[in-house]
Design a protein around this motif. Sequence first.
Motif, PDB file in Angstrom:
ATOM      1  N   LEU A   7       0.847  -1.186   0.000  1.00 32.06           N
ATOM      2  CA  LEU A   7       0.000   0.000   0.000  1.00 32.06           C
ATOM      3  C   LEU A   7       0.883   1.236   0.000  1.00 32.06           C
ATOM      4  O   LEU A   7       1.685   1.427   0.912  1.00 32.06           O
ATOM      5  CB  LEU A   7      -0.905  -0.009   1.230  1.00 32.06           C
ATOM      6  CG  LEU A   7      -1.770  -1.261   1.376  1.00 32.06           C
ATOM      7  CD1 LEU A   7      -2.438  -1.292   2.735  1.00 32.06           C
ATOM      8  CD2 LEU A   7      -2.787  -1.349   0.266  1.00 32.06           C
ATOM      9  N   TYR A   8       0.724   2.068  -1.011  1.00 35.05           N
ATOM     10  CA  TYR A   8       1.548   3.268  -1.174  1.00 35.05           C
ATOM     11  C   TYR A   8       0.764   4.493  -0.713  1.00 35.05           C
ATOM     12  O   TYR A   8      -0.383   4.694  -1.126  1.00 35.05           O
ATOM     13  CB  TYR A   8       1.932   3.458  -2.649  1.00 35.05           C
ATOM     14  CG  TYR A   8       2.815   2.362  -3.177  1.00 35.05           C
ATOM     15  CD1 TYR A   8       4.196   2.491  -3.164  1.00 35.05           C
ATOM     16  CD2 TYR A   8       2.269   1.200  -3.712  1.00 35.05           C
ATOM     17  CE1 TYR A   8       5.013   1.491  -3.665  1.00 35.05           C
ATOM     18  CE2 TYR A   8       3.074   0.194  -4.212  1.00 35.05           C
ATOM     19  CZ  TYR A   8       4.444   0.346  -4.177  1.00 35.05           C
ATOM     20  OH  TYR A   8       5.249  -0.654  -4.670  1.00 35.05           O
ATOM     21  N   GLU A   9       1.387   5.336   0.103  1.00 36.37           N
ATOM     22  CA  GLU A   9       0.725   6.539   0.576  1.00 36.37           C
ATOM     23  C   GLU A   9       0.554   7.577  -0.530  1.00 36.37           C
ATOM     24  O   GLU A   9      -0.392   8.355  -0.495  1.00 36.37           O
ATOM     25  CB  GLU A   9       1.476   7.127   1.763  1.00 36.37           C
ATOM     26  CG  GLU A   9       1.390   6.227   2.986  1.00 36.37           C
ATOM     27  CD  GLU A   9       2.026   6.827   4.220  1.00 36.37           C
ATOM     28  OE1 GLU A   9       2.366   8.032   4.220  1.00 36.37           O
ATOM     29  OE2 GLU A   9       2.186   6.081   5.199  1.00 36.37           O
ATOM     30  N   ARG A  46      -6.752   6.501   2.345  1.00 31.31           N
ATOM     31  CA  ARG A  46      -5.504   6.630   3.099  1.00 31.31           C
ATOM     32  C   ARG A  46      -4.307   6.316   2.202  1.00 31.31           C
ATOM     33  O   ARG A  46      -3.239   6.878   2.366  1.00 31.31           O
ATOM     34  CB  ARG A  46      -5.539   5.670   4.275  1.00 31.31           C
ATOM     35  CG  ARG A  46      -4.339   5.745   5.153  1.00 31.31           C
ATOM     36  CD  ARG A  46      -4.500   4.830   6.341  1.00 31.31           C
ATOM     37  NE  ARG A  46      -3.522   5.161   7.355  1.00 31.31           N
ATOM     38  CZ  ARG A  46      -3.493   4.622   8.545  1.00 31.31           C
ATOM     39  NH1 ARG A  46      -4.413   3.747   8.892  1.00 31.31           N
ATOM     40  NH2 ARG A  46      -2.565   4.953   9.397  1.00 31.31           N
ATOM     41  N   TYR A  47      -4.513   5.395   1.277  1.00 33.18           N
ATOM     42  CA  TYR A  47      -3.453   4.984   0.357  1.00 33.18           C
ATOM     43  C   TYR A  47      -3.867   5.348  -1.060  1.00 33.18           C
ATOM     44  O   TYR A  47      -5.033   5.285  -1.410  1.00 33.18           O
ATOM     45  CB  TYR A  47      -3.185   3.480   0.481  1.00 33.18           C
ATOM     46  CG  TYR A  47      -2.825   3.099   1.896  1.00 33.18           C
ATOM     47  CD1 TYR A  47      -1.588   3.430   2.418  1.00 33.18           C
ATOM     48  CD2 TYR A  47      -3.743   2.454   2.710  1.00 33.18           C
ATOM     49  CE1 TYR A  47      -1.262   3.118   3.736  1.00 33.18           C
ATOM     50  CE2 TYR A  47      -3.429   2.144   4.025  1.00 33.18           C
ATOM     51  CZ  TYR A  47      -2.184   2.474   4.528  1.00 33.18           C
ATOM     52  OH  TYR A  47      -1.873   2.180   5.826  1.00 33.18           O
ATOM     53  N   TYR A  50      -1.897   0.692  -5.010  1.00 31.89           N
ATOM     54  CA  TYR A  50      -1.971  -0.654  -4.459  1.00 31.89           C
ATOM     55  C   TYR A  50      -1.233  -1.619  -5.376  1.00 31.89           C
ATOM     56  O   TYR A  50      -1.299  -1.498  -6.599  1.00 31.89           O
ATOM     57  CB  TYR A  50      -3.454  -1.040  -4.389  1.00 31.89           C
ATOM     58  CG  TYR A  50      -3.734  -2.484  -4.110  1.00 31.89           C
ATOM     59  CD1 TYR A  50      -3.845  -2.942  -2.814  1.00 31.89           C
ATOM     60  CD2 TYR A  50      -3.913  -3.397  -5.149  1.00 31.89           C
ATOM     61  CE1 TYR A  50      -4.128  -4.274  -2.545  1.00 31.89           C
ATOM     62  CE2 TYR A  50      -4.191  -4.723  -4.894  1.00 31.89           C
ATOM     63  CZ  TYR A  50      -4.294  -5.155  -3.589  1.00 31.89           C
ATOM     64  OH  TYR A  50      -4.562  -6.463  -3.324  1.00 31.89           O
ATOM     65  N   PHE A  84       5.496   3.385   1.906  1.00 30.57           N
ATOM     66  CA  PHE A  84       4.614   2.264   1.576  1.00 30.57           C
ATOM     67  C   PHE A  84       4.623   1.268   2.717  1.00 30.57           C
ATOM     68  O   PHE A  84       5.508   1.286   3.577  1.00 30.57           O
ATOM     69  CB  PHE A  84       5.012   1.603   0.251  1.00 30.57           C
ATOM     70  CG  PHE A  84       6.399   1.037   0.227  1.00 30.57           C
ATOM     71  CD1 PHE A  84       6.629  -0.280   0.591  1.00 30.57           C
ATOM     72  CD2 PHE A  84       7.468   1.809  -0.174  1.00 30.57           C
ATOM     73  CE1 PHE A  84       7.912  -0.811   0.565  1.00 30.57           C
ATOM     74  CE2 PHE A  84       8.758   1.290  -0.207  1.00 30.57           C
ATOM     75  CZ  PHE A  84       8.980  -0.019   0.159  1.00 30.57           C
ATOM     76  N   HIS A  85       3.618   0.423   2.734  1.00 29.18           N
ATOM     77  CA  HIS A  85       3.447  -0.578   3.780  1.00 29.18           C
ATOM     78  C   HIS A  85       3.241  -1.934   3.118  1.00 29.18           C
ATOM     79  O   HIS A  85       2.503  -2.034   2.133  1.00 29.18           O
ATOM     80  CB  HIS A  85       2.241  -0.226   4.647  1.00 29.18           C
ATOM     81  CG  HIS A  85       2.313   1.172   5.170  1.00 29.18           C
ATOM     82  ND1 HIS A  85       2.941   1.497   6.349  1.00 29.18           N
ATOM     83  CD2 HIS A  85       1.883   2.349   4.641  1.00 29.18           C
ATOM     84  CE1 HIS A  85       2.871   2.802   6.527  1.00 29.18           C
ATOM     85  NE2 HIS A  85       2.236   3.341   5.510  1.00 29.18           N
TER      86      HIS A  85
END
Length: 92
Positions: A7-9, A46-47, A50, A84-85
């Motif tokens: 997940l990229y901000e 929020r992101y 993807y 990113f997460h």
Amino acid sequence: MIRVFVLYEQEPDRKRYEQHAELCRQVEGGTFRHGKVFCAPTGEPRYRYYAEWEFPDRKAFGAAARTDEFMATGKDAMELGGRFHVLFADVS
């Protein structure tokens, strides 16, 4: 089935991300997908971007995770910049 979610901000540069996606597609045993996040149930998402890999099982994921190609994707993701997460899920 194992899925790796990224997940990229912020939305990455389109041309640069396509290079990254091509590198991700070189990892054997998995299917890579990505795209822009276009909305959220309430408010702004929020992101903004993807990506995901799908592997048939933990054995296939483990084999892929040990390859030079997989390691190169992580390094390349860091070079993209931005926050990113990454999440790993065992999906039934």
